[in-house]
Motif scaffolding. Structure first.
Motif, PDB file in Angstrom:
ATOM      1  N   HIS A   1       3.641   0.986   4.232  1.00  0.00           N
ATOM      2  CA  HIS A   1       3.295  -0.430   4.191  1.00  0.00           C
ATOM      3  C   HIS A   1       3.517  -0.995   2.793  1.00  0.00           C
ATOM      4  N   GLY A   2       4.656  -0.719   2.225  1.00  0.00           N
ATOM      5  CA  GLY A   2       4.946  -1.249   0.905  1.00  0.00           C
ATOM      6  C   GLY A   2       3.954  -0.747  -0.123  1.00  0.00           C
ATOM      7  N   LEU A   3       3.436  -1.640  -0.923  1.00  0.00           N
ATOM      8  CA  LEU A   3       2.505  -1.266  -1.978  1.00  0.00           C
ATOM      9  C   LEU A   3       1.060  -1.583  -1.626  1.00  0.00           C
ATOM     10  N   ARG A   4       0.732  -1.574  -0.363  1.00  0.00           N
ATOM     11  CA  ARG A   4      -0.642  -1.843   0.069  1.00  0.00           C
ATOM     12  C   ARG A   4      -1.494  -0.578  -0.047  1.00  0.00           C
ATOM     13  N   LEU A   5      -1.788  -0.198  -1.263  1.00  0.00           N
ATOM     14  CA  LEU A   5      -2.601   0.981  -1.497  1.00  0.00           C
ATOM     15  C   LEU A   5      -4.031   0.551  -1.765  1.00  0.00           C
ATOM     16  N   ASP A   6      -4.960   1.474  -1.546  1.00  0.00           N
ATOM     17  CA  ASP A   6      -6.355   1.147  -1.791  1.00  0.00           C
ATOM     18  C   ASP A   6      -6.682   1.256  -3.279  1.00  0.00           C
ATOM     19  N   ALA A   7      -7.817   0.702  -3.662  1.00  0.00           N
ATOM     20  CA  ALA A   7      -8.205   0.642  -5.078  1.00  0.00           C
ATOM     21  C   ALA A   7      -8.308   2.019  -5.729  1.00  0.00           C
ATOM     22  N   PRO A   8      -8.924   3.029  -5.081  1.00  0.00           N
ATOM     23  CA  PRO A   8      -8.980   4.342  -5.752  1.00  0.00           C
ATOM     24  C   PRO A   8      -7.599   4.921  -6.039  1.00  0.00           C
TER      25      PRO A   8
ATOM     26  N   ALA B   1      -6.014   5.763  -9.722  1.00  0.00           N
ATOM     27  CA  ALA B   1      -5.483   7.083 -10.067  1.00  0.00           C
ATOM     28  C   ALA B   1      -4.056   6.984 -10.593  1.00  0.00           C
ATOM     29  N   MET B   2      -3.256   6.148  -9.966  1.00  0.00           N
ATOM     30  CA  MET B   2      -1.863   5.998 -10.406  1.00  0.00           C
ATOM     31  C   MET B   2      -1.800   5.382 -11.803  1.00  0.00           C
ATOM     32  N   LEU B   3      -2.682   4.416 -12.073  1.00  0.00           N
ATOM     33  CA  LEU B   3      -2.694   3.774 -13.389  1.00  0.00           C
ATOM     34  C   LEU B   3      -3.252   4.693 -14.475  1.00  0.00           C
ATOM     35  N   LEU B   4      -4.164   5.588 -14.094  1.00  0.00           N
ATOM     36  CA  LEU B   4      -4.761   6.503 -15.064  1.00  0.00           C
ATOM     37  C   LEU B   4      -3.934   7.766 -15.285  1.00  0.00           C
TER      38      LEU B   4
END
Length: 147
Positions: free
Chosen positions: A13-20, A24-27
């Motif tokens: 679904h594209g970039l519809r990821l959840d907040a956690p 994690a990806m940003l950290l």
């Protein structure tokens, strides 16, 4: 269709990821940098050669996620295990696999990212888990390159 099978079959679904997962990806880059700043010298800190780069960025994320997420984690869920416990057990097996591969204590550091991959698989499917795994490996390689 069981939840584990439905998860594997779920379309992207594209970039519809959840907040956690976004967190994690940003950290991940900061976590990779911290690992390399604090890890004992020689603990998975050497830059791999060309074939090693392909292994870390493509082959390992694809094959390991097929084995540990679509294989082990999904199998545990199909057998009635709670999804969270299945993620923890698959992550422990993932860390044990890296330990058996001779990575020493550095192998234990893969347990936390593996929890992220398990969450990505459970919520967003196999392709997302593979992409997260590749991203974490890329962050690891970037941290090696700048250290």
């Amino acid at each position: 269709m069981t939840p584990a099978v439905a998860s594997a079959a779920r379309p992207a679904h594209g970039l519809r990821l959840d907040a956690p997962l976004w967190a994690a990806m940003l950290l991940a880059p900061a976590a990779a940098w911290a690992w390399h700043a604090l890890a004992p010298r020689g603990a998975a800190t050497a830059m791999p050669d060309g074939p090693g780069l392909w292994m870390l960025l493509l082959v390992a994320p694809v094959l390991e996620e097929i084995v540990f997420r679509a294989g082990l984690q999904a199998s545990l869920v199909r057998r009635g295990w709670q999804p969270g416990l299945a993620i923890v057990l698959a992550s422990a097996a993932f860390a044990a696999w890296h330990l058996a591969a001779g990575q020493g204590l550095a192998a234990l550091a893969v347990f936390l990212p593996s929890l992220v991959f398990g969450h990505a698989y459970a919520r967003h499917g196999l392709a997302c888990a593979m992409a997260c795994h590749a991203w974490f490996n890329a962050c690891h390689l970037a941290a090696i390159a700048v250290s």
